[in-house]
Scaffold this active site. Structure first.
Site, short mmCIF file in Angstrom:
data_model
loop_
_atom_site.label_atom_id
_atom_site.label_comp_id
_atom_site.label_asym_id
_atom_site.label_seq_id
_atom_site.Cartn_x
_atom_site.Cartn_y
_atom_site.Cartn_z
N VAL A 160 -18.44 26.75 44.02
CA VAL A 160 -18.12 26.00 42.81
C VAL A 160 -18.48 24.52 43.00
CG1 VAL A 160 -16.29 25.28 41.24
CG2 VAL A 160 -16.32 27.62 42.14
N TYR A 161 -18.15 23.98 44.17
CA TYR A 161 -18.52 22.60 44.45
C TYR A 161 -20.04 22.42 44.38
CZ TYR A 161 -19.01 18.18 46.99
OH TYR A 161 -19.32 16.89 47.35
N ALA A 162 -20.78 23.35 45.00
CA ALA A 162 -22.24 23.28 44.95
C ALA A 162 -22.74 23.33 43.51
CB ALA A 162 -22.85 24.41 45.77
N SER A 164 -21.19 22.38 40.85
CA SER A 164 -20.87 21.12 40.16
C SER A 164 -21.84 20.02 40.55
CB SER A 164 -19.42 20.70 40.48
OG SER A 164 -19.29 20.26 41.81
#
Length: 275
Positions: A160-162, A164
């Site tokens: 999810v961080y990637a 974003s």
């Protein structure tokens, strides 16, 4: 078009209470910015930072803002325009990271929404508040967005961080191209993609092949100088540029073997993050 200094400029920094944001704000004050506007959700830390930066010749304004809330962004931006005026230098620095689990193990779906809201949508909405005036005015202006090397190369345990940061990078560089296409050369967009930084946000993550955890001062110094130069993309360190290049050349299976061997794919296994 180079910007030698931000002296006399009005600078806004998000996530300004600590870490990179605080260092960016300190840098603006040292260079003699006319005003520095600090946004952060942590009211206590924000007030402390504002107090320490005050009294040095730069007007320091601070606003407690949850940038995951679009209405809060609109309200805070209106207050800034009314109290400070148009912004010349915008630093989109606020960001979060959650968990080190596999995606299907996600327990709190609100973490997905929060991550995307702060890392992806907030830079868009905040920039939309201040960019029109930058375009209209004739003075040199800058938008600096802190993305991540996770926006260049996929990595397990941070999907999810990637996502974003891929969104932030794609958006930021597209806006740069739009400004160039429209002939607004006085407004420059710089996107920064560092690997892990010792801000506490990535506690437990480990460096990999020739890629130690980056020092905050190094990232801020490089980003600040590249922003003033008007350069479009900053990738830190050199190994991250290499990984990106090889990822674009190698077949996927060979890419995965390479990135796993050098430690990229295992770097989040012991991640704990800031509590």
């Amino acid at each position: 078009m180079k910007l030698e200094t931000v002296a006399g400029k009005k600078v806004l920094v998000t996530g300004a209470a600590m870490g990179l944001g605080r260092l960016f704000a300190e840098r603006a004050v040292r260079e003699g910015a006319a005003a520095v506007v600090l946004w952060d959700v942590n009211e206590i830390a924000l007030q402390a930072t504002a107090s320490e930066l005050s009294g040095q010749g730069t007007a320091v304004h601070h606003y407690t803002v949850d940038v995951s809330d679009q209405d809060a962004i609109v309200a805070a931006a209106a207050a800034v325009r009314a109290e400070v005026g148009d912004i010349d230098i915008l630093v989109n620095n606020a960001g979060i990271v959650r968990g080190n689990s596999y995606f299907w193990e996600t327990e709190n779906r609100a973490d997905i929404d929060k991550t995307m809201a702060i890392n992806s949508l907030a830079p868009m909405y905040i920039t939309l508040e201040f960019l029109p005036a930058m375009v209209k005015n004739t003075g040199e202006a800058r938008v600096l967005t802190i993305a991540s090397s996770a926006g260049l190369v996929a990595n397990p345990r941070m999907s999810v961080y990637a996502a974003s940061k891929w969104a932030a990078l794609g958006w930021s560089d597209s806006v740069r191209l739009e400004l160039e296409q429209a002939g607004h050369d006085h407004v420059r967009v710089t996107t920064v993609c560092p690997t892990y930084i010792n801000t506490g946000m990535f506690d437990g993550a480990k460096g990999f092949w020739f890629t130690p955890i980056l020092e905050q001062d190094e990232v801020v110094e490089t980003s600040w100088q590249e922003m003033k130069q008007g350069n479009p993309l900053v990738i830190l360190p050199w190994t991250s540029r290499l990984n990106k290049a090889l990822s674009g050349i190698l077949p996927i299976k060979l890419r995965d073997v390479f990135l796993s061997t050098v430690g990229v794919y295992n770097s989040m296994e012991k991640f704990t993050g800031r509590k």
